[in-house]
Design a protein around this motif. Structure first.
Motif, mmCIF file in Angstrom:
data_model
loop_
_atom_site.group_PDB
_atom_site.id
_atom_site.type_symbol
_atom_site.label_atom_id
_atom_site.label_comp_id
_atom_site.label_asym_id
_atom_site.label_seq_id
_atom_site.Cartn_x
_atom_site.Cartn_y
_atom_site.Cartn_z
ATOM 1 N N ARG A 39 0.830 -1.210 0.000
ATOM 2 C CA ARG A 39 0.000 0.000 0.000
ATOM 3 C C ARG A 39 0.865 1.260 0.000
ATOM 4 O O ARG A 39 0.582 2.222 -0.714
ATOM 5 N N VAL A 40 1.921 1.248 0.812
ATOM 6 C CA VAL A 40 2.812 2.407 0.865
ATOM 7 C C VAL A 40 3.477 2.618 -0.490
ATOM 8 O O VAL A 40 3.560 3.742 -0.995
ATOM 9 N N ARG A 41 3.949 1.532 -1.080
ATOM 10 C CA ARG A 41 4.617 1.638 -2.384
ATOM 11 C C ARG A 41 3.680 2.217 -3.435
ATOM 12 O O ARG A 41 4.089 3.036 -4.268
ATOM 13 N N ALA A 42 2.420 1.782 -3.419
ATOM 14 C CA ALA A 42 1.451 2.272 -4.404
ATOM 15 C C ALA A 42 1.241 3.776 -4.279
ATOM 16 O O ALA A 42 0.981 4.461 -5.278
ATOM 17 N N VAL A 43 1.358 4.303 -3.066
ATOM 18 C CA VAL A 43 1.156 5.741 -2.852
ATOM 19 C C VAL A 43 2.390 6.548 -3.225
ATOM 20 O O VAL A 43 2.300 7.601 -3.869
ATOM 21 N N ILE A 44 3.578 6.074 -2.836
ATOM 22 C CA ILE A 44 4.777 6.902 -2.996
ATOM 23 C C ILE A 44 5.493 6.713 -4.332
ATOM 24 O O ILE A 44 6.222 7.614 -4.764
ATOM 25 N N ALA B 33 -8.228 6.204 2.787
ATOM 26 C CA ALA B 33 -7.460 4.972 2.572
ATOM 27 C C ALA B 33 -6.595 4.694 3.797
ATOM 28 O O ALA B 33 -5.863 5.567 4.249
ATOM 29 N N GLU B 34 -6.694 3.495 4.337
ATOM 30 C CA GLU B 34 -5.850 3.120 5.480
ATOM 31 C C GLU B 34 -4.564 2.517 4.939
ATOM 32 O O GLU B 34 -4.473 1.331 4.664
ATOM 33 N N VAL B 35 -3.574 3.385 4.783
ATOM 34 C CA VAL B 35 -2.296 2.937 4.226
ATOM 35 C C VAL B 35 -1.471 2.216 5.277
ATOM 36 O O VAL B 35 -0.941 1.137 5.056
ATOM 37 N N LEU B 36 -1.361 2.843 6.447
ATOM 38 C CA LEU B 36 -0.554 2.274 7.518
ATOM 39 C C LEU B 36 -1.182 2.649 8.855
ATOM 40 O O LEU B 36 -1.226 3.823 9.220
ATOM 41 N N ALA B 37 -1.685 1.666 9.588
ATOM 42 C CA ALA B 37 -2.380 1.931 10.848
ATOM 43 C C ALA B 37 -1.411 2.444 11.900
ATOM 44 O O ALA B 37 -0.283 1.976 12.013
#
Length: 205
Positions: A42-47, A106-110
């Protein structure tokens, strides 16, 4: 004047105070348990779009738990290397993108996280064609060989192994490792030969 308690302990540092601090630390919530593999994706998809838009390559993303937060480590690079100023700029842009994604639902990182951005060191393995290209001229070890990268194209690399060129295709290459080189003592330029000559010439008529 500093007051001291019995046994030279400062106020707030006795056994009772230590127990209170330990109790307080035990009440600090740990980072929530999450699927780190899914969170990394998820983090990779955002950054990644941010990194590409800045003209860099996203080399790696890793996430680890550290106390009550997660640490997100990101490695970026480009041809010619990346400066600390560039790292600081793209780091702010990544942080803004992650915040925007969270605010958008979007819950990228809780939970809390710490973002660390840097560039790969020489110890990073060479696994992609661009890694080999960016290390042209360096001494590397791969497939039981040690040689200098003299050429890189779309299909493979050419290594100078003891004066003999060896062509290796990317599909037969393992992960290469850059070798640290130290300049030989007899090749070192200490920069004081000229001064010695000048000193010897002083006083001559």
């Amino acid at each position: 004047m500093t007051q001291r308690g019995r046994g030279g302990a400062r106020p707030g540092q006795g056994p009772g105070a230590r127990r209170r601090r330990e109790d307080e630390e035990s009440r600090v919530p740990a980072a929530p348990r999450i699927d780190l593999t899914a969170a990394r994706a998820r983090v990779r998809a955002v950054i990644e779009p941010v990194v590409i838009a800045a003209g860099y390559d996203l080399e790696d993303v890793s996430i680890a738990r550290a106390g009550r937060r997660h640490v997100v480590r990101v490695l970026v690079d480009t041809d010619g290397g990346i400066s600390l100023d560039d790292v600081a700029v793209v780091s702010r842009e990544m942080s803004a993108a992650l915040d925007a994604a969270e605010e958008g639902g979007a819950e990228v990182l809780a939970g809390e996280y710490q973002l660390e951005v840097g560039s790969p060191g020489v110890d990073r393995p060479l696994t992609l064609p661009r890694h080999w290209r960016r290390n042209r001229g360096r001494l590397v070890a791969v497939n039981g060989l040690t040689g200098r990268i003299v050429d890189v194209d779309d299909t493979g690399v050419v290594l100078d192994v003891d004066g003999t060129p060896r062509e290796l295709r990317f599909d037969e290459l393992g992960a290469g490792k850059v070798q640290i080189e130290f300049k030989r003592l007899d090749e070192a330029d200490f920069g004081d030969d000229e001064d010695e000559d000048d000193d010897e010439g002083e006083g001559e008529e």
